[in-house]
Design a protein around this motif. Sequence first.
Motif, PDB file in Angstrom:
ATOM      1  N   ARG A 132       0.962   6.354  -7.039  1.00 37.01           N
ATOM      2  CA  ARG A 132      -0.293   7.299  -7.451  1.00 37.01           C
ATOM      3  C   ARG A 132       0.182   8.799  -7.363  1.00 37.01           C
ATOM      4  O   ARG A 132      -0.129   9.441  -8.234  1.00 37.01           O
ATOM      5  CB  ARG A 132      -1.336   7.115  -6.419  1.00 37.01           C
ATOM      6  CG  ARG A 132      -2.020   5.737  -6.647  1.00 37.01           C
ATOM      7  CD  ARG A 132      -3.255   5.975  -7.594  1.00 37.01           C
ATOM      8  NE  ARG A 132      -4.086   4.769  -7.994  1.00 37.01           N
ATOM      9  CZ  ARG A 132      -4.516   4.317  -7.105  1.00 37.01           C
ATOM     10  NH1 ARG A 132      -4.941   4.403  -5.984  1.00 37.01           N
ATOM     11  NH2 ARG A 132      -5.060   2.917  -7.644  1.00 37.01           N
ATOM     12  N   ALA A 133       1.038   9.163  -6.343  1.00 33.03           N
ATOM     13  CA  ALA A 133       1.427  10.451  -6.066  1.00 33.03           C
ATOM     14  C   ALA A 133       2.592  10.868  -7.111  1.00 33.03           C
ATOM     15  O   ALA A 133       3.047  12.159  -7.126  1.00 33.03           O
ATOM     16  CB  ALA A 133       1.820  10.797  -4.702  1.00 33.03           C
ATOM     17  N   SER A 164       0.817  -1.057  -0.217  1.00 30.43           N
ATOM     18  CA  SER A 164      -0.049  -0.017  -0.101  1.00 30.43           C
ATOM     19  C   SER A 164       0.741   1.140   0.009  1.00 30.43           C
ATOM     20  O   SER A 164       0.416   2.167  -0.817  1.00 30.43           O
ATOM     21  CB  SER A 164      -0.960  -0.114   1.158  1.00 30.43           C
ATOM     22  OG  SER A 164      -0.216  -0.314   2.211  1.00 30.43           O
ATOM     23  N   GLN A 202       5.066  12.025 -10.010  1.00 29.22           N
ATOM     24  CA  GLN A 202       4.704  13.044 -10.972  1.00 29.22           C
ATOM     25  C   GLN A 202       6.340  13.266 -11.331  1.00 29.22           C
ATOM     26  O   GLN A 202       7.394  13.213 -10.870  1.00 29.22           O
ATOM     27  CB  GLN A 202       4.004  13.873 -10.881  1.00 29.22           C
ATOM     28  CG  GLN A 202       3.969  14.751  -9.601  1.00 29.22           C
ATOM     29  CD  GLN A 202       2.835  15.557  -9.099  1.00 29.22           C
ATOM     30  OE1 GLN A 202       1.907  15.284  -9.644  1.00 29.22           O
ATOM     31  NE2 GLN A 202       3.199  16.572  -8.032  1.00 29.22           N
ATOM     32  N   VAL A 247       1.859   1.847  -3.549  1.00 24.65           N
ATOM     33  CA  VAL A 247       0.981   2.074  -4.562  1.00 24.65           C
ATOM     34  C   VAL A 247       0.318   3.655  -4.215  1.00 24.65           C
ATOM     35  O   VAL A 247       0.490   4.399  -5.147  1.00 24.65           O
ATOM     36  CB  VAL A 247      -0.426   0.976  -4.082  1.00 24.65           C
ATOM     37  CG1 VAL A 247      -1.606   1.818  -4.917  1.00 24.65           C
ATOM     38  CG2 VAL A 247      -0.072  -0.210  -4.752  1.00 24.65           C
ATOM     39  N   ILE A 248       0.455   4.157  -2.960  1.00 24.51           N
ATOM     40  CA  ILE A 248       0.382   5.459  -2.799  1.00 24.51           C
ATOM     41  C   ILE A 248       1.467   6.348  -3.233  1.00 24.51           C
ATOM     42  O   ILE A 248       1.079   7.244  -4.008  1.00 24.51           O
ATOM     43  CB  ILE A 248       0.316   5.678  -0.975  1.00 24.51           C
ATOM     44  CG1 ILE A 248      -1.043   4.944  -0.552  1.00 24.51           C
ATOM     45  CG2 ILE A 248       0.211   7.134  -0.835  1.00 24.51           C
ATOM     46  CD1 ILE A 248      -0.926   4.669   1.120  1.00 24.51           C
TER      47      ILE A 248
END
Lengths: 72, 266
Positions: free
Chosen positions: B49-50, B42, B52, B45-46
């Motif tokens: 996702r964040a 997790s 960039q 995954v977090i």
Amino acid sequence: MQEVDPALIKGLTIGLGAIGPAIGVGLIGASAVGAIGRNPEIQGKILANAFIMVGLVDAVFAFVLLILFTTS
Amino acid sequence: MLQTYFGEATAPLAPPTLFIFGPLPVTNSMVYGVLMAAIVLSIFVIAARASQLWPKSRLAFWLESFTDLVMSMIIDTFGGDRRRAVKHFPLLISLFVFILACNLSGLLPGVGSITYNGASLFRAWTTDLNSTLAMATLALLTVHIYALSEIGARGYFKHFFSGSLKSPLTIFIGINELIGEVLRLVTLSLRLFGVIYGGEALLVAIEILAGNFSWAAALPIMFLEIFVAFVQAYLFMMLTASYLVMAVSHGEPESSPEMQPAAARS
């Protein structure tokens, strides 16, 4: 057969088992320091390899601890 | 007759079964292993996702730097071959992060003391020989399947029995190599298990010996354990990577003609 004090056996196990890994770690450390002295610019690489080798040698002492703490 | 002083206090070698889930007896190390896997997954995954181009999330930035560091180490191990390093990177970094998290998870408070049905509910995943053996089997199966797919069945056979099969020396060396493959499995699993389990047993023993001053006596051992956790996770990953390198690099000097004179000269 005479009864042997288990404390003596435990002490001997940990003492005799520590000799080999201690010599090994000492040799690795001596070689690593010597190598850094000869070419200090690759100190990071030498230390990384030295830590790998210390981990390999350390496992022998871990087996000693394993036997020591799990025998009944 | 060898009586142990700490046999009651340290965790038994075999993990106790907590409950039966279908046909599968679930042990406490499995519970904690699945929990740590979920936590690690997790977090990643977090962070993913964040992630960039200009990272604003601090977690994503740190995990990207960490991944980049591990990537450069693996590329170094593969001798600068970026394509192969990227191919094996997912397995290697999962092994590293998961083993590191499991090693460190055994040091958290409450791991041995929270009990369920008379057995401790949590036990670090790597202090169980079943789990380290499973991970070593996974790593070595990957190595062998990769070697088979890369150099073919004939090259794989040549890897063990290099030379004419009539000579008894070739057979002897080949059998030694085969035993060495099995020993790799044993050493890879027993090293991780022995170091982490021995470390936790040492921690318990030091705490019992120190009595009232266990909080002070256990502190240096705790730092040793944190160091050892990093070293062992790194070692497992690096050994897997070097086995991957060795599995395919062995047959190459015979096939490539430009390597022949250099080998003959030295």
